[in-house]
Design a protein around this motif. Structure first.
Motif: not given
Length: 334
Positions: A120-134
C-alpha cells in the motif's frame, strides 16, 4: 563433503575417520552410512547403537561407537550442519505481474514481491526482502533488508520491521488492540492509533497475532522468537532474545524482559512486569510481577520449588485423610 571438512565448518572436534564422505543430516531412525545424526542426551544412546548413521554429533561427555563430531553445544552444531546441506533457496527479484504496488511505495530492486501481494501507499521494502504470495503490506509500513514474509502474512498500517525478520504464514501484525470503554451497558471502541515494531532478527511463527498499540508502540525486541498461535496484546513490550512458545497469551501493557523463556500455554495478565532471565513453565498463570532470574510454575504461578512442594503435599492428602479418619475412630471409641 569429507567429515573433517564438515567438522571445521560447524566448529566441532573430530573423533575418528575424517575421510568419511558425508552427504547429509538424518534423524537417528532414518540416517544412512553417508549421513551425520545427532545425540544430545544419554537417553538416546540405545537408539544410536541401532542407527545406520555414518557419524554422529555428540557432547564431550557421551561415548561414541562411530566417527563423532564433539561439541559443547550439540544443537548449535546441528543447526550449522543443516545450514551446510540445506542452503537458502535462490531468491528472485522484482514484482510479480499480479502484485499490486502503490505508485509511491518504494520496493528495493533486489527485493521480491510475489503473486497477488499488495503493497500500500507510502510503504518501503528493503534490499533482499521476499514477500511470498498473498502478503498484505498496509500503508506506511517499513520492512528492512533480508526479511522473509511467508504466504498470507498481514502487516497492517504503520508496522515497522527491522532486518532479517521472518514471519510465517497466517500471522497478523498490527491488528487493532482489544480496547473498549463502557458507556452504560454498551462497549465503545477505543481507537487503536499506535503501531507495532519488530526489531532485527525476530522470528514469528504461523497464525500468531501481535496487536498495535493504543498509543505508541507494541515492541518485540531484537532476536526474540515467538512460536505459532501466540497472542501479544496492545502495548506489550518484549525484550531481546526472549522465547515464547505456542498458545501463550500476553495481555495488554505487560513488559517482558530479555532472555526470558515462556513455555507453552502460559497466560500473563495485563500490566505485569517480568524481569530478565525468567523461566516460566508450561500452562503457568502469571498475575503479578516476577523478579529477574526467577523460575516459576503453576496457576497462579509461584517459584518452582514451592510449586513442587505443593504437588508433593497434594500427593500426601489421601494418606493424611486416612490417618485422620483413623484418629477420629479412636476418639469415638474413648
Amino acid at each position: 563433503m569429507r567429515l573433517d571438512a564438515l567438522a571445521e565448518r560447524i566448529g566441532c572436534r573430530l573423533e575418528g575417520d575424517g575421510a568419511l564422505d558425508i552427504l547429509g543430516v538424518g534423524a537417528l531412525e532414518d540416517a544412512g552410512p553417508a549421513d551425520v545424526t545427532l545425540v544430545a542426551d544419554v537417553r538416546y544412546l540405545p537408539r544410536l547403537r541401532e542407527s545406520r548413521a555414518g557419524s554422529v554429533i555428540l557432547p564431550e561427555s557421551l561415548p561414541a561407537d562411530r566417527p563423532a563430531l564433539r561439541t559443547g553445544n550439540p544443537y548449535l552444531a546441528l543447526a550449522r550442519a543443516l545450514a551446510v546441506f540445506h542452503p537458502p533457496e535462490p531468491r528472485s527479484a522484482g514484482v510479480h505481474p499480479t502484485a499490486v504496488v502503490a505508485p509511491d511505495a518504494c520496493v528495493d530492486p533486489t527485493a521480491w514481491v510475489g503473486p497477488l501481494c499488495v503493497v500500500a501507499a507510502g510503504s518501503a521494502i528493503g534490499a533482499g526482502t521476499v514477500l511470498d504470495a498473498q502478503v498484505f503490506v498496509g500503508a506506511d509500513v517499513r520492512i528492512g533488508s533480508d526479511c522473509r514474509m511467508f504466504p498470507q502474512v498481514t502487516l497492517r498500517e504503520g508496522t515497522w520491521v527491522g532486518d532479517r525478520v521472518i514471519v510465517h504464514s497466517g500471522t497478523v501484525i498490527g491488528a487493532d488492540g482489544f480496547g473498549y470503554a463502557r458507556d452504560g451497558a454498551r462497549c465503545v471502541k477505543i481507537p487503536q492509533v499506535g503501531h507495532v515494531v519488530l526489531e532485527d532478527d525476530v522470528e514469528i511463527g504461523a497464525n500468531t497475532a501481535i496487536d498495535r498499540a493504543t498509543l505508541g508502540a507494541t515492541r518485540i525486541g531484537r532476536g526474540t522468537k515467538i512460536d505459532n498461535l501466540v497472542q501479544i496484546a496492545h502495548n506489550v513490550q518484549v525484550g531481546e532474545d526472549t522465547v515464547i512458545a505456542g498458545q501463550s497469551g500476553i495481555a495488554g501493557s505487560s513488559r517482558i524482559g530479555s532472555r526470558v523463556t515462556i513455555a507453552a500455554q502460559v497466560g500473563v495478565v495485563d500490566h505485569v512486569r517480568i524481569g530478565d532471565d525468567v523461566v516460566i513453565g508450561g500452562q503457568a498463570g502469571v498475575a503479578k510481577e516476577i523478579p529477574p532470574g526467577s523460575v516459576i510454575l503453576g496457576s497462579p504461578a509461584v517459584p518452582h520449588l514451592e510449586f513442587k512442594r505443593q504437588l508433593a503435599a497434594i500427593a500426601r492428602l489421601p494418606r493424611l485423610g486416612k490417618m485422620l479418619r483413623t484418629l477420629e475412630e479412636r476418639l469415638r471409641a474413648l
